[in-house]
Scaffold this motif. Structure first.
Motif, PDB file in Angstrom:
ATOM      1  N   UNK A  42      21.486  88.133  82.422  1.00 57.70           N
ATOM      2  CA  UNK A  42      22.341  89.071  83.043  1.00 57.70           C
ATOM      3  C   UNK A  42      22.646  89.929  81.596  1.00 57.70           C
ATOM      4  N   UNK A  43      22.965  89.147  80.549  1.00 56.22           N
ATOM      5  CA  UNK A  43      23.262  89.870  79.305  1.00 56.22           C
ATOM      6  C   UNK A  43      21.935  90.695  78.672  1.00 56.22           C
ATOM      7  N   UNK A  44      20.748  90.234  78.830  1.00 51.74           N
ATOM      8  CA  UNK A  44      19.644  90.719  78.408  1.00 51.74           C
ATOM      9  C   UNK A  44      19.366  92.006  79.148  1.00 51.74           C
ATOM     10  N   UNK A  45      19.787  92.043  80.600  1.00 58.23           N
ATOM     11  CA  UNK A  45      19.407  92.988  81.383  1.00 58.23           C
ATOM     12  C   UNK A  45      20.177  94.150  81.234  1.00 58.23           C
ATOM     13  N   UNK A  53      22.692 105.399  82.664  1.00 61.15           N
ATOM     14  CA  UNK A  53      23.650 105.023  83.433  1.00 61.15           C
ATOM     15  C   UNK A  53      23.508 104.481  84.979  1.00 61.15           C
ATOM     16  N   UNK A  54      22.364 104.903  85.622  1.00 64.20           N
ATOM     17  CA  UNK A  54      22.189 104.334  86.678  1.00 64.20           C
ATOM     18  C   UNK A  54      21.613 102.775  86.723  1.00 64.20           C
ATOM     19  N   UNK A  55      20.889 102.649  85.615  1.00 61.83           N
ATOM     20  CA  UNK A  55      20.197 101.241  85.703  1.00 61.83           C
ATOM     21  C   UNK A  55      21.624 100.171  85.234  1.00 61.83           C
ATOM     22  N   UNK A  56      22.398 100.830  84.227  1.00 62.32           N
ATOM     23  CA  UNK A  56      23.610  99.891  84.007  1.00 62.32           C
ATOM     24  C   UNK A  56      24.318  99.762  85.301  1.00 62.32           C
ATOM     25  N   UNK A  96      24.559  95.172  72.184  1.00 58.86           N
ATOM     26  CA  UNK A  96      24.165  93.661  72.339  1.00 58.86           C
ATOM     27  C   UNK A  96      25.512  92.815  72.904  1.00 58.86           C
ATOM     28  N   UNK A  97      25.287  91.785  73.511  1.00 58.38           N
ATOM     29  CA  UNK A  97      26.183  90.996  73.932  1.00 58.38           C
ATOM     30  C   UNK A  97      25.889  89.371  73.502  1.00 58.38           C
ATOM     31  N   UNK A  98      26.442  88.786  72.922  1.00 56.62           N
ATOM     32  CA  UNK A  98      26.359  87.417  72.528  1.00 56.62           C
ATOM     33  C   UNK A  98      27.247  86.433  73.156  1.00 56.62           C
ATOM     34  N   UNK A  99      26.811  85.415  73.825  1.00 60.69           N
ATOM     35  CA  UNK A  99      27.881  84.604  74.644  1.00 60.69           C
ATOM     36  C   UNK A  99      28.722  83.755  73.610  1.00 60.69           C
ATOM     37  N   UNK A 100      30.069  83.746  73.915  1.00 65.67           N
ATOM     38  CA  UNK A 100      31.144  83.131  73.196  1.00 65.67           C
ATOM     39  C   UNK A 100      31.217  81.797  74.015  1.00 65.67           C
ATOM     40  N   UNK A 146      26.210  89.581  89.889  1.00 69.27           N
ATOM     41  CA  UNK A 146      26.454  91.065  89.888  1.00 69.27           C
ATOM     42  C   UNK A 146      27.923  91.310  89.115  1.00 69.27           C
ATOM     43  N   UNK A 147      28.189  91.920  88.170  1.00 67.05           N
ATOM     44  CA  UNK A 147      29.432  92.159  87.575  1.00 67.05           C
ATOM     45  C   UNK A 147      30.249  92.560  88.283  1.00 67.05           C
ATOM     46  N   UNK A 148      31.602  91.859  88.541  1.00 69.29           N
ATOM     47  CA  UNK A 148      32.595  92.094  89.412  1.00 69.29           C
ATOM     48  C   UNK A 148      33.836  92.776  88.542  1.00 69.29           C
ATOM     49  N   UNK A 149      33.844  92.428  87.322  1.00 66.68           N
ATOM     50  CA  UNK A 149      35.078  92.615  86.525  1.00 66.68           C
ATOM     51  C   UNK A 149      34.782  92.877  85.103  1.00 66.68           C
ATOM     52  N   UNK A 150      34.652  94.032  84.233  1.00 70.86           N
ATOM     53  CA  UNK A 150      34.378  94.172  82.895  1.00 70.86           C
ATOM     54  C   UNK A 150      35.303  94.777  82.008  1.00 70.86           C
ATOM     55  N   UNK A 151      35.791  94.095  81.108  1.00 73.27           N
ATOM     56  CA  UNK A 151      36.737  94.848  80.096  1.00 73.27           C
ATOM     57  C   UNK A 151      36.269  94.458  78.645  1.00 73.27           C
ATOM     58  N   UNK A 152      36.704  95.283  77.769  1.00 80.16           N
ATOM     59  CA  UNK A 152      36.528  94.773  76.471  1.00 80.16           C
ATOM     60  C   UNK A 152      37.481  95.575  75.425  1.00 80.16           C
TER      61      UNK A 152
END
Length: 153
Positions: A42-45, A53-56, A96-100, A146-152
């Protein structure tokens, strides 16, 4: 904590039904490797789609919530698509996203990751941004996420 073998034996007797926490813990132990693979996929995608924007937005659940550091609350896939389109139009790229770490159960996977992206600072100079992201994934019946909640930050 019960050993896995003991927990399985107790589940067959019905004695384990009083402990949802233990059942969730067993789920985590059993699915740890496959959930890690799903998260990394999912992170790679997300990283590959970043810039479109549409793909994200397609990676988010229809009623997802995006909580950017601006303190805005962005609800729903259409609004999320508009948010990302504005970010990409402003030059944000190279994500990039790197899992913690992560925690999962039968319905969701909660992840924490280091993120980075490139863009321009307030003076228009090239800059690299980064921080920590929390993403909550909802599981699809087909095993997808599917991403349900995303914050950063």
């Amino acid at each position: 904590m019960l050993s896995r073998r003991m927990a399985l034996a107790l589940s067959g007797t019905g004695l384990l039904t009083a402990s949802p926490a233990l059942a969730a813990e067993m789920f985590d132990d059993h699915h740890l490797a496959s959930d890690r693979q799903r998260i990394e996929q999912a992170y790679r995608a997300f990283n590959a789609a970043f810039g479109n924007a549409a793909s994200v937005a397609a990676l988010y659940a229809e009623r997802a919530v995006l909580l950017p550091p601006t303190h805005d609350i962005v609800r729903g896939r259409t609004a999320i698509r508009r948010f990302w389109r504005a970010a990409f139009d402003a030059g944000l790229h190279g994500h990039t996203l790197d899992l913690v770490t992560f925690r999962s159960d039968v319905r969701t996977i909660v992840t924490a990751a280091r993120w980075s992206a490139r863009g321009r600072d307030a003076q228009g100079r090239p800059a690299t941004f980064g921080g920590i992201a929390t993403i909550v994934f909802a599981r699809h019946g087909d095993g997808g996420l599917a991403i349900w909640l995303h914050t950063w930050n």
